[in-house]
Design an enzyme around this catalytic site. Structure first.
Site, PDB file in Angstrom:
ATOM      1  N   LYS A   1      10.103  20.082  -4.153  1.00  0.00           N
ATOM      2  CA  LYS A   1       8.992  20.701  -3.420  1.00  0.00           C
ATOM      3  C   LYS A   1       8.446  21.888  -4.222  1.00  0.00           C
ATOM      4  CE  LYS A   1       7.920  22.847   1.000  1.00  0.00           C
ATOM      5  NZ  LYS A   1       8.345  23.156   2.358  1.00  0.00           N
TER       6      LYS A   1
ATOM      7  N   GLU B   1      18.874  23.514 -10.242  1.00  0.00           N
ATOM      8  CA  GLU B   1      19.623  22.279 -10.535  1.00  0.00           C
ATOM      9  C   GLU B   1      18.675  21.157 -10.954  1.00  0.00           C
ATOM     10  OE1 GLU B   1      19.856  24.145  -7.829  1.00  0.00           O
ATOM     11  OE2 GLU B   1      21.914  24.249  -7.052  1.00  0.00           O
TER      12      GLU B   1
ATOM     13  N   GLY C   1      11.602  20.702   3.307  1.00  0.00           N
ATOM     14  CA  GLY C   1      12.362  19.858   2.369  1.00  0.00           C
ATOM     15  C   GLY C   1      13.196  18.803   3.084  1.00  0.00           C
ATOM     16  N   ARG C   2      13.959  19.230   4.096  1.00  0.00           N
ATOM     17  CA  ARG C   2      14.869  18.283   4.764  1.00  0.00           C
ATOM     18  C   ARG C   2      14.133  17.338   5.706  1.00  0.00           C
ATOM     19  NH1 ARG C   2      15.521  23.494   5.885  1.00  0.00           N
ATOM     20  NH2 ARG C   2      15.220  24.281   8.001  1.00  0.00           N
TER      21      ARG C   2
ATOM     22  N   GLU D   1      21.203  22.964   8.081  1.00  0.00           N
ATOM     23  CA  GLU D   1      20.228  23.867   7.456  1.00  0.00           C
ATOM     24  C   GLU D   1      19.180  24.286   8.491  1.00  0.00           C
ATOM     25  OE1 GLU D   1      19.354  23.675   3.025  1.00  0.00           O
ATOM     26  OE2 GLU D   1      17.434  23.017   3.809  1.00  0.00           O
TER      27      GLU D   1
ATOM     28  N   HIS E   1      40.511   5.019  10.172  1.00  0.00           N
ATOM     29  CA  HIS E   1      41.731   5.068   9.367  1.00  0.00           C
ATOM     30  C   HIS E   1      41.814   6.366   8.577  1.00  0.00           C
ATOM     31  CE1 HIS E   1      42.889   0.909  10.244  1.00  0.00           C
ATOM     32  NE2 HIS E   1      41.585   0.724  10.357  1.00  0.00           N
TER      33      HIS E   1
ATOM     34  N   LYS F   1      22.103  31.673  -4.193  1.00  0.00           N
ATOM     35  CA  LYS F   1      21.264  31.339  -5.357  1.00  0.00           C
ATOM     36  C   LYS F   1      21.052  32.567  -6.230  1.00  0.00           C
ATOM     37  CE  LYS F   1      18.233  27.798  -3.315  1.00  0.00           C
ATOM     38  NZ  LYS F   1      16.853  27.502  -2.916  1.00  0.00           N
TER      39      LYS F   1
HETATM   40  O1  F6P Z   1      18.622  25.059  -1.200  1.00  0.00           O
HETATM   41  C1  F6P Z   1      17.933  24.634  -0.110  1.00  0.00           C
HETATM   42  C2  F6P Z   1      16.645  23.935  -0.425  1.00  0.00           C
HETATM   43  O2  F6P Z   1      15.589  24.838  -0.441  1.00  0.00           O
HETATM   44  C3  F6P Z   1      16.439  22.825   0.573  1.00  0.00           C
HETATM   45  O3  F6P Z   1      15.900  23.247   1.746  1.00  0.00           O
HETATM   46  C4  F6P Z   1      15.610  21.874  -0.200  1.00  0.00           C
HETATM   47  O4  F6P Z   1      15.627  20.625   0.395  1.00  0.00           O
HETATM   48  C5  F6P Z   1      16.298  21.921  -1.528  1.00  0.00           C
HETATM   49  O5  F6P Z   1      16.659  23.275  -1.681  1.00  0.00           O
HETATM   50  C6  F6P Z   1      15.502  21.433  -2.699  1.00  0.00           C
HETATM   51  O6  F6P Z   1      14.321  22.153  -2.900  1.00  0.00           O
HETATM   52  P1  F6P Z   1      13.163  21.626  -3.806  1.00  0.00           P
HETATM   53  O7  F6P Z   1      12.663  20.346  -3.236  1.00  0.00           O
HETATM   54  O8  F6P Z   1      12.127  22.702  -3.807  1.00  0.00           O
HETATM   55  O9  F6P Z   1      13.705  21.392  -5.188  1.00  0.00           O
END
Ligand code: F6P
Length: 571
Positions: free
Chosen positions: A213, A219, A273-274, A360, A391, A516
């Site tokens: 987003k 990462e 995002g979610r 979240e 199990h 972060k």
């Molecule tokens: O770390 C949380 C977050 O902001 C989530 O809400 C989001 O889905 C994820 O990181 C990834 O963010 P982006 O799509 O901006 O890379």
């Protein structure tokens, strides 16, 4: 008179608190004996059947919860969401994931502008691109068609699409459309995940979709640079144009990264995002794998639940009932967790997706107005497909802690098997457990029953099940793209209902920021220590010694961009 600032100060909340004692005096064994009660505690929509009779609740509880919904202004809050009001007040944003699956002629405004045409223009672009890609007309740097897709993203840019992909993989119609293709995901910044995601893939036939987003997530951006290097080192820098595409709200950064803006697919800041799986975040990689028509069925499924949620009376509204019951379990009965137990291997990634969606969204400590909450919000979501979970952790659920369970079953298997000579089909075997477990939890087993079975005295306490453990059962007719969309939307709205009742902002996520920013400080330290030999400074004793221990070992591959290669060689 001004309305109370917090929901817990209302008469309706207090009435529910007062009602807990009466419920605790009952046992599900007795509640289940009342067939009229059981009949009333159901809801159905388009063949999806919810049975919540195994909740520690009576008709009176539901009445009281509906009154709570009224005083919490649930109806008004739902309407505000669907009408594009900026209910995500800490980020000054609308919350319009419902617009992502709305029909072409719907009108949903954000900032006075109907967003539906924009949504459909991106979907049309995805359809066109995925048709070209799947037809083999889109060729890579060496002229070969691309058949493999690696979707790079984390959190909401990963878990929802992974859930849907996993659910569709064995659906016969979707599987037929995906023949000869692979869709993989790369989320973790761990180079081991890089190695796994590209193992046995050839850059020549691979398309990388960078999904973020913000296009700033550490990462994702490092993983994107790593896969860019993988492509460039094998095919040359010009290959990026044909082998890398992107999904983002930040098209400027996409361009700066080196991806052709024509190959970028937009979404908007009013999609959390979610909650973004129905945007290009999910629709693009899933369309590349399954074709747009299958994904459209998924979107239509989600949209059908949006309509049900928006227009059905609360008494028969599946997401509303589920949300209210979760509030009852968390805030009044004091159960902090919820187990998500699909009796379907295809739903194996449902629980990981719901973990983010729910925790979240609703793991908050203050109200939407910033007032510290004297009650807990959110629950600890976890789960595994049945029967694997049975199990594993069901022991605790049966005789240890009380954990309200969501049992999710499917009437018709995606992959039916009936072996000659077997008592039941394989799916019936699976579903026997789906039907048995909720009763085992509700009824338990008494010492008297054990005595009558002549169980040795010393084993009676160990073999006793107290029962009275709540669950609900959600039975889906099948599990095709449509039902996957419905299930997703049910959970999205259930979680929103919980947040609306608790009076929190379920659409921001400030709680992920602190970690972060501390990681940035550590990253700087690691760089300076490795490159310039600087001593570790500015951390507490514990972190300093851990860092010193970590830095004492030289990273052999540190100066090589070939971390991936090194790990691949080890595999
Ligand atoms: O770390 C949380 C977050 O902001 C989530 O809400 C989001 O889905 C994820 O990181 C990834 O963010 P982006 O799509 O901006 O890379």
């Amino acid at each position: 008179m001004a309305s109370p600032a917090l929901i817990c100060d209302t008469e309706q909340w207090k009435a529910l608190q007062a009602h807990v004692g009466a419920i605790q005096k009952t046992h599900l064994r007795d509640l289940m004996a009342d067939a009229d009660r059981c009949k009333a505690m159901t809801a159905e929509y388009e063949g999806i059947f919810l049975d919540y009779s195994r909740q520690q609740a009576t008709g009176e509880t539901i009445d009281k919860l509906l009154k709570l919904a009224e005083v919490a202004k649930l109806k008004e809050k739902i309407e505000k969401m669907f009408k594009g009001e900026k209910i995500n007040s800490t980020e000054n944003r609308s919350v319009l994931h419902v617009a992502l699956r709305a029909p072409r002629d719907a009108v949903i405004n954000s900032d006075g502008v109907n967003v539906v045409p924009e949504v459909w223009s991106v979907k049309d672009k995805i359809k066109e691109f995925s048709d070209t890609f799947r037809s083999g007309s889109w060729v890579g740097a060496t002229g070969k068609p691309l058949t493999n897709v690696v979707s790079v993203g984390i959190g909401g840019s990963f878990l929802g699409p992974l859930f849907v992909h996993t659910a569709l993989q064995t659906d016969p119609e979707a599987a037929e459309c995906a023949k000869g293709r692979q869709l993989r995901f790369l989320a973790n910044v761990d180079p081991v995940d890089v190695a796994r995601s590209i193992k046995d893939l050839d850059p020549e036939t691979t398309l990388v979709v960078v999904v973020s987003k913000t296009f700033t997530t550490a990462e994702t951006m490092l993983n994107a640079r790593t896969l860019k290097e993988w492509i460039v080192s094998s095919l040359g820098p010009q290959a990026v144009a044909k082998h890398m595409i992107a999904v983002s709200t930040n098209l400027k950064l996409v361009k700066e990264f080196g991806i052709d803006p024509n190959n970028a697919f937009a979404f908007w800041d009013w999609v959390g995002g979610r909650y973004s799986v129905c945007s290009a975040v999910g629709v693009l990689p899933l369309s590349l794998q399954y074709g747009f028509p299958i994904v459209q069925k998924f979107l239509e499924g989600a949209s059908s639940i949006d309509n049900h949620f928006y227009s059905s009376s609360f008494e028969k509204n599946i997401p509303v009932l589920l949300g209210l019951l979760s509030v009852w379990n968390v805030s009044f009965l004091g159960y902090p967790a919820r187990a998500i137990l699909p009796y379907s291997q295809a739903l194996e990634k449902l629980a990981p997706h719901i973990q983010q969606l729910s925790m979240e969204s609703n793991g908050k400590g203050v109200s939407i107005d910033g007032i510290p909450l004297p009650y807990e919000t959110g629950e600890i979501d976890f789960g595994e497909p049945g029967t694997n979970g049975q199990h594993s952790f069901y022991q605790l659920i049966h005789q240890g802690r009380v954990i309200p369970c969501d049992f999710i079953g499917v009437v018709k298997s995606q992959q039916p098997v009936y072996l000659k000579g077997e008592t039941v089909s394989n799916h019936d075997e699976l579903m026997s457990n789906f039907f048995a477990q909720p009763d085992a939890l509700a009824y338990g087993k008494t010492p008297e029953q054990l005595h009558s079975e002549k169980v040795p005295e010393n084993l009676i306490p160990h073999k006793t099940f107290k029962g009275n453990r709540p669950s609900l059962s959600l039975l889906l007719p099948t599990l095709s793209a449509n039902e996957v969309g419905q299930l997703l939307s049910i959970y999205e709205h259930r979680i929103a209902v919980q947040g609306f009742i608790w009076g929190i902002n379920s659409f921001d996520q400030w709680g992920v920021e602190l970690g972060k920013s501390l990681a940035s400080q550590v990253r700087k330290q690691l760089h300076e220590s490795r490159m310039e030999g600087k001593p570790v400074e500015g951390f507490n004793h514990s972190t300093s010694s851990l860092l010193a221990r970590y830095l004492a070992v030289e990273h052999e591959s540190f100066f090589l961009l070939g971390v991936v290669t090194a790990i691949l060689e080890m595999l």
